[in-house]
Design an enzyme around this catalytic site. Structure first.
Site, mmCIF file in Angstrom:
data_model
loop_
_atom_site.group_PDB
_atom_site.id
_atom_site.type_symbol
_atom_site.label_atom_id
_atom_site.label_comp_id
_atom_site.label_asym_id
_atom_site.label_seq_id
_atom_site.Cartn_x
_atom_site.Cartn_y
_atom_site.Cartn_z
ATOM 1 C CG ASN A 293 42.579 46.333 34.747
ATOM 2 O OD1 ASN A 293 42.894 46.245 35.933
ATOM 3 N ND2 ASN A 293 41.361 46.614 34.367
ATOM 4 N NE ARG A 295 43.383 42.015 33.917
ATOM 5 C CZ ARG A 295 42.134 42.410 33.717
ATOM 6 N NH1 ARG A 295 41.574 42.214 32.545
ATOM 7 N NH2 ARG A 295 41.461 43.034 34.645
HETATM 8 P P1 ADP Z 1 38.077 43.398 33.014
HETATM 9 O O1 ADP Z 1 38.626 44.500 33.882
HETATM 10 O O2 ADP Z 1 39.060 42.700 32.151
HETATM 11 O O3 ADP Z 1 36.874 43.796 32.271
HETATM 12 P P2 ADP Z 1 36.732 42.519 35.324
HETATM 13 O O4 ADP Z 1 36.797 43.907 35.765
HETATM 14 O O5 ADP Z 1 35.392 41.876 35.197
HETATM 15 O O6 ADP Z 1 37.548 42.280 33.987
HETATM 16 O O7 ADP Z 1 37.567 41.621 36.291
HETATM 17 C C1 ADP Z 1 38.823 42.027 36.641
HETATM 18 C C2 ADP Z 1 39.710 40.839 36.784
HETATM 19 O O8 ADP Z 1 39.235 39.961 37.766
HETATM 20 C C3 ADP Z 1 39.823 40.025 35.529
HETATM 21 O O9 ADP Z 1 41.169 39.625 35.437
HETATM 22 C C4 ADP Z 1 38.939 38.849 35.747
HETATM 23 O O10 ADP Z 1 39.380 37.681 35.120
HETATM 24 C C5 ADP Z 1 39.057 38.677 37.222
HETATM 25 N N1 ADP Z 1 37.833 38.179 37.783
HETATM 26 C C6 ADP Z 1 36.603 38.362 37.301
HETATM 27 N N2 ADP Z 1 35.706 37.747 38.050
HETATM 28 C C7 ADP Z 1 36.394 37.141 39.036
HETATM 29 C C8 ADP Z 1 36.030 36.325 40.135
HETATM 30 N N3 ADP Z 1 34.764 35.991 40.353
HETATM 31 N N4 ADP Z 1 36.997 35.900 40.950
HETATM 32 C C9 ADP Z 1 38.282 36.221 40.722
HETATM 33 N N5 ADP Z 1 38.684 36.981 39.706
HETATM 34 C C10 ADP Z 1 37.765 37.429 38.868
HETATM 35 MG MG MG Z 2 39.127 47.803 37.671
#
Ligand code: ADP
Ligand code: MG
Ligand code: ADP
Length: 658
Positions: A293, A295
């Protein structure tokens, strides 16, 4: 080349925008927010030094509009853009456009984002650098027959994954050959619809895996370090709910191995800035690369709490072109930290997102607890964006303390007005398997699927009902329009006052008497038991009270027909049940009483006026409807006990006609 950043625009919203602003303020950097129509009143907009409206609520017309964001940066003189997570954070085109506009993108290079944006290419690149990847197929030939053949070779169960996927979307588990053709078709469609790309990967489905990821940080001088791991195995719909660091599954040897693999993955793409290398860890102890990821991650605070570092500050430092200046072997893990994502969603209803106004948001300050919240009392959770409201993070000298602190914080958190996963998070934290650190990505399905409906402790509910009655009584007393009419005035002092409240479909009634000579002391009857109760004190939205010798503080939010109570870790969303009793026996002849609790919106008569039977004396508003209070007989208005704007209780005497 180094350049000093003096003004940062955050191309994001909610909690992450506030989080980034906080570090900017610490560093003396000015801040700019951008916002859509839906967010005009949100805290992050107010907190920025400047804020620019960029469009209507749908993200495609606001937070995803590169031109609007760049125009806002130009207009405010921002020299750098932080993309947060989600939205444009992993969009190489955006990163490029930012650079072309002469601004600094606080994140990795567009090339790195591009290389990692496709899971297929990422696997090939990182696998090529010697990092273990999940066995499977990541080839270019996307013929469904080829994919099916590869799935058979990999062996069931397999996971079909959209190469461009993210946020837990575009994945399908397949257990047998007969399901394969349909699953391939549907995964491809999902990838095309959600990400505009139907390219699929076939992966061995790892059973009962743990999700363990490594935080990496690189500078533009070729230095890459890792800031240890986070475990994010508690997921619903492949999305994280609770995250912690360090992982209870890792020992120092495995930690060193995974850290080295993450650094190798990062170096294979010349990575700089903050990033996360995600792995799944099989029960055998083998780990496989999932994706990078590119970011800042939602769960970065747990890493900050165990390392004492500020990741946003380091991102800015790297973006300025300065060296990291942190040696890998100088880093130590300090205790343990755990984060809970507070979502507006209904765990009992398939975790479906919820929306609505936040009528109360309150978390007392606590040792070792950090709150990264996007909302506050009065904010609105809309339907346009992710329903995550806040993250609560707890740190402690060990995992047990961190969990205990987080549990207490979540039990004390008052979030009222809409359904959230607060109680569900507490349930996870209390589960013996969780406490033992026995985690895997199906934890929720396996341990909690059957108990997702919130259970109500009848004793706590009883005290909550009493608290509402006490609070009503105190409020009435404080705002009694005429001191000579005692609160809850009754002709017959022996008739108890009654309050009916519904929790869901179930109605509850409490009856109580105020002891005339001992102010603040009451006897309550609930069901067939009687208890003594006392008011000890009342603050804004809080009531300190005693029931049968037990002293507690309830948080009470009175929203007209709805009343929300937070007591002893439980939240009760109650509804006032209007009563239409026969008042003739209880009130003086000629008394005109309020039919239900509500507000007086019109007074049509004055004391001494002659009135006819049935004439409208006052108009009240309750339950979003108007109610006319009429004269029971012809006569004179002897007394009037309410004025426009008064909030009155059911049965309050509003006027007497004699
Ligand atoms: P992270 O990997 O940062 O913990 P997640 O795995 O929960 O975050 O989500 C991965 C990415 O998808 C993040 O960039 C988050 O903002 C985005 N994301 C989370 N929920 C949704 C959603 N319902 N629809 C679209 N994108 C989402
Ligand atoms: Mg992932
Ligand atoms: P996303 O981009 O949506 O975050 P990931 O590839 O990171 O997709 O996977 C998200 C989650 O799906 C992981 O945390 C894990 O729970 C599950 N998952 C992914 N790949 C596998 C696999 N091969 N076997 C079992 N579970 C997997």
């Amino acid at each position: 080349m180094t350049n000093s950043i003096t003004k940062v625009l955050v191309a994001n919203r909610g909690e992450i925008a506030r989080r980034i602003f906080r570090t900017c303020r610490d560093l003396g950097i000015e801040t700019v927010a951008v916002f859509s129509d839906a967010d005009a009143e949100m805290p992050f907009v107010r907190e920025a030094d400047q804020a620019v409206h960029i469009g209507p609520a749908p993200s495609a017309e606001s937070y995803l509009k590169t031109e609007a964001i760049l125009a806002a940066a130009q207009r405010t003189g921002a020299d750098a853009i932080h993309p947060g997570y989600g939205f444009l954070s992993e969009n190489a085109g955006f990163a490029r456009a930012v650079a072309e506009a002469g601004l600094v993108f606080i994140g990795p290079s567009p090339e790195a984002i591009e290389a990692m944006g496709s899971k297929k290419e990422a696997k090939a690149r990182v696998g090529g650098a010697g990092v273990p990847v999940v066995p499977g197929y990541d080839g270019a030939d996307q013929d469904p027959k080829v994919l099916a053949q590869k799935a058979l070779e990999v062996g069931f169960p397999v996971l079909l994954k959209a190469s461009a996927g993210g946020g837990g979307k575009g994945m399908k588990r397949v257990d047998q050959e007969s399901e394969l053709a349909d699953a391939i078709e549907s995964a491809r469609r999902e990838g095309e619809n959600a990400f505009g790309d139907g390219t699929l990967l076939v992966e061995k489905y790892v059973e009962r895996p743990r999700h363990v990821e490594v935080q990496i940080l690189g500078d533009t001088h070729g230095e890459v370090i890792h800031l240890f791991e986070r475990e994010c195995s508690i997921q619903r719909r492949h999305q994280k709910v609770l995250e912690e660091a360090p992982s209870p599954a890792l020992d120092d040897a495995l930690r060193a191995k995974m850290g080295a693999a993450a650094i190798a993955a990062a170096k294979s793409i010349g990575y700089h800035n903050a990033g996360t290398v995600e792995f799944i860890l099989a029960p055998s102890g083998e780990f496989y690369f999932l994706e990078v990821n590119t970011r800042l991650q939602v769960e970065h605070p747990v890493t900050e709490m165990i390392t004492g570092l500020d990741l946003v500050a380091l991102q800015i430092r790297v973006a300025e072109g300065r060296p990291l200046g942190i040696a890998q072997d100088a880093l130590r893990i300090d205790g343990a930290a755990i984060e809970a994502r507070v979502y507006a969603e209904d765990p009992a209803g398939g975790f479906l997102p919820q929306s609505g106004p936040v009528l109360d948001w309150h978390l007392p300050a606590m040792e070792g607890v950090r709150s990264d919240s996007g909302v506050e009392t009065g904010a609105e959770v809309g339907i346009h964006y992710d329903p995550m409201m806040a993250k609560i993070i707890a740190h402690g000298p060990d995992r047990r303390t961190a969990i205990r602190r987080l549990r207490r914080a979540l039990r004390q958190l008052s979030v009222q007005g809409l359904t959230t996963n607060r109680a569900f998070l507490v349930q996870v934290l209390e589960h013996p398997a969780f406490l033992a650190g026995e985690l895997h990505t199906h934890f929720i399905d396996e341990h909690l699927a059957e108990s997702l409906a919130t259970t109500v402790d009848p004793e706590t509910l009883r005290r909550a009902l009493i608290a509402v009655a006490l609070d009503d009584h105190e409020r009435r007393r404080a705002s009694s329009p005429l001191p000579s009419i005692p609160s809850g005035f009754r002709n017959n002092a022996h008739t108890p006052q009654r309050l009916r409240l519904a929790l869901g479909e179930t109605e509850h009634e409490v009856a109580y008497r105020h002891h005339a000579r001992e102010r603040g002391r009451f006897t309550f009857t609930v069901g067939d038991t009687s208890v003594a109760a006392r008011v000890l004190g009342r603050g804004e939205r809080t009531l300190r009270f005693e029931v049968d010798g037990l002293r507690q503080t309830a948080r009470i939010v009175d929203a007209g027909e709805r009343v929300f109570v937070q007591l002893d870790g439980q939240a009760f969303a109650l509804r006032r049940v209007p009563r239409f009793p026969d008042h003739t026996a209880e009130v003086p002849a000629g008394a005109c009483v309020a039919p239900m609790p509500g507000k007086v919106i019109e007074v049509r008569v004055a004391e001494g006026d002659a009135v006819e039977a049935g004439q409208v004396l006052l108009v009240m508003e309750a339950m979003k409807m108007e109610h006319k209070v009429t004269a029971p007989e012809a006569g004179t208005v002897e007394s009037l006990h309410a004025a426009v704007g008064d909030q009155v209780e059911a049965d309050a005497v509003l006027a007497v006609v004699g």
